[in-house]
Design an enzyme around this catalytic site. Structure first.
Site, PDB file in Angstrom:
ATOM      1  N   ASP A  34       2.891  -1.865   5.610  1.00  0.00           N
ATOM      2  CA  ASP A  34       3.873  -1.833   4.393  1.00  0.00           C
ATOM      3  C   ASP A  34       3.724  -3.519   4.002  1.00  0.00           C
ATOM      4  OD1 ASP A  34       5.872  -1.074   2.121  1.00  0.00           O
ATOM      5  OD2 ASP A  34       7.305  -1.200   3.722  1.00  0.00           O
ATOM      6  N   HIS A  51      -2.929  -4.322  -2.995  1.00  0.00           N
ATOM      7  CA  HIS A  51      -2.950  -3.419  -2.531  1.00  0.00           C
ATOM      8  C   HIS A  51      -5.187  -4.056  -1.548  1.00  0.00           C
ATOM      9  CE1 HIS A  51      -0.003  -0.979  -3.493  1.00  0.00           C
ATOM     10  NE2 HIS A  51      -0.864  -0.865  -4.319  1.00  0.00           N
ATOM     11  N   LEU A 150     -10.379   6.415  13.826  1.00  0.00           N
ATOM     12  CA  LEU A 150      -9.009   5.510  12.867  1.00  0.00           C
ATOM     13  C   LEU A 150      -9.412   7.171  11.691  1.00  0.00           C
ATOM     14  CD1 LEU A 150      -8.541   4.076  11.058  1.00  0.00           C
ATOM     15  CD2 LEU A 150     -10.088   3.182   9.599  1.00  0.00           C
TER      16      LEU A 150
END
Length: 335
Positions: A34, A51, A150
């Site tokens: 975040d 981002h 992952l």
């Protein structure tokens, strides 16, 4: 930017890592990454740049985790709730994801070298078809790798995942693969998107928010939760070390809670099996009570048949999921 960064820790980082490794280490760490948008505002750049910087930080964090012998990482990449953001931002995120999965497919040799298995957890049907296909190709290409994992949660919320797991069990009952009496808390856990992974030992959320935002609610009931104020693109090796230290300080009570939960689940299943056996004996018996040995034999036989049904159902469920991905890769090859 590569998904997996090469490079060792520097001398001070290595020393700190070795000190941490003297204590209990988390094997599976989850991140709520975040702060990308706040980072962009702070740096006076476009949201998309925030981002992009966030993805670059993920690649760096994966390198740290590998050097710390953390071989499974789960990240919250895109919530279903994020579809409510502006069209420009959502479209930008979809395009960024497509670029990164295309890049991943170009890095297969590097992923094979490190044995990285990529899994994408979420409802892929909510995504653009071309992105679904790129994701499917990446997952299929790395599914046999088994050194590190992952898990990318994309088009995901925990409530959606749990509701989907309930639907999967209902499908199993409708198909005659399992009985309604086979449905249990443990079986629901095996029907989650994350069923191939152990639950996270440690969950980290950055940016100062102190909520889970519908992320891994089921899986983190006995995880160490660490909330850090740093924005995700500014995350550092030392932030990760601090979170691991908090995990180590709380390791004993967390482990005790996990053990107690496992014991409770086993006891619940045993009681459920006993109730089913008692019901079967009542309906199919000749009215004469069975001795303890025959009741135990009936219980063992029922448990074995239930476990066989459950394993067959889970195998069919995995085949259904694998077929969905394989079909997407076939479509991509024909396009």
């Amino acid at each position: 930017m590569s998904w997996i960064r090469e490079g060792e820790l520097n001398l001070i980082e290595k020393l700190s890592a070795n000190i941490l490794k003297a204590g209990p280490m988390p094997k599976h760490v989850a991140f709520i990454m975040d702060g990308n948008r706040r980072y962009a505002r702070k740096r006076h750049v476009e949201r998309q740049e925030g981002h992009t910087q966030g993805f670059d930080k993920l690649a760096e964090t994966l390198r740290w985790c590998l050097n710390l012998s953390i071989h499974e990482v789960t990240v919250y990449a895109f919530s279903i709730e994020n579809f409510k953001r502006s069209k420009d931002e959502v479209d930008g995120l979809m395009e960024l994801a497509k670029q990164k999965f295309i890049r991943l497919l170009q890095e297969q040799d590097n992923l094979e070298k490190h044995g990285v298995c990529i899994r994408v957890l979420g409802d892929l049907t909510l995504l653009p078809l071309d992105l679904q296909q790129h994701i499917a190709r990446a997952v299929v290409a790395t599914r046999t790798h088994n050194k590190c994992f992952l898990n990318v949660c994309f088009a995901y919320t925990s409530r959606h995942e749990i509701a989907n797991a309930v639907r999967e069990m209902a499908w199993g009952v409708e198909q005659g693969l399992i009985k309604s009496s086979d449905v249990s808390e443990a079986l629901l856990g095996h029907c989650l998107y994350s069923s191939n992974s152990p639950n996270p030992d440690l969950l980290i959320r950055t940016s100062g928010e102190v909520r889970l935002s519908d992320f891994l609610l089921w899986q983190t009931s006995h995880s160490c939760l660490v909330f850090q104020s740093v924005l995700w693109p500014e995350y550092s090796f030392w932030n990760l070390c601090d979170a691991i230290l908090q995990y180590q300080l709380n390791h004993r009570p967390l482990q005790k809670a996990r053990d107690q939960h496992r014991e409770g689940q086993a006891l619940q299943q045993l009681e459920a099996d006993r109730a089913c056996v008692a019901d079967l004996l009542q309906h199919h018996g000749n009215g004469k009570p069975l001795d303890a040995q025959r009741r135990q034999e009936a219980l063992l036989n029922y448990t074995a048949s239930r476990e066989e049904r459950v394993q067959d159902f889970l195998g069919a469920l995995q085949h259904k999921r694998d077929s969905f991905l394989t079909d997407l890769t076939s479509q991509a090859a024909l396009a």
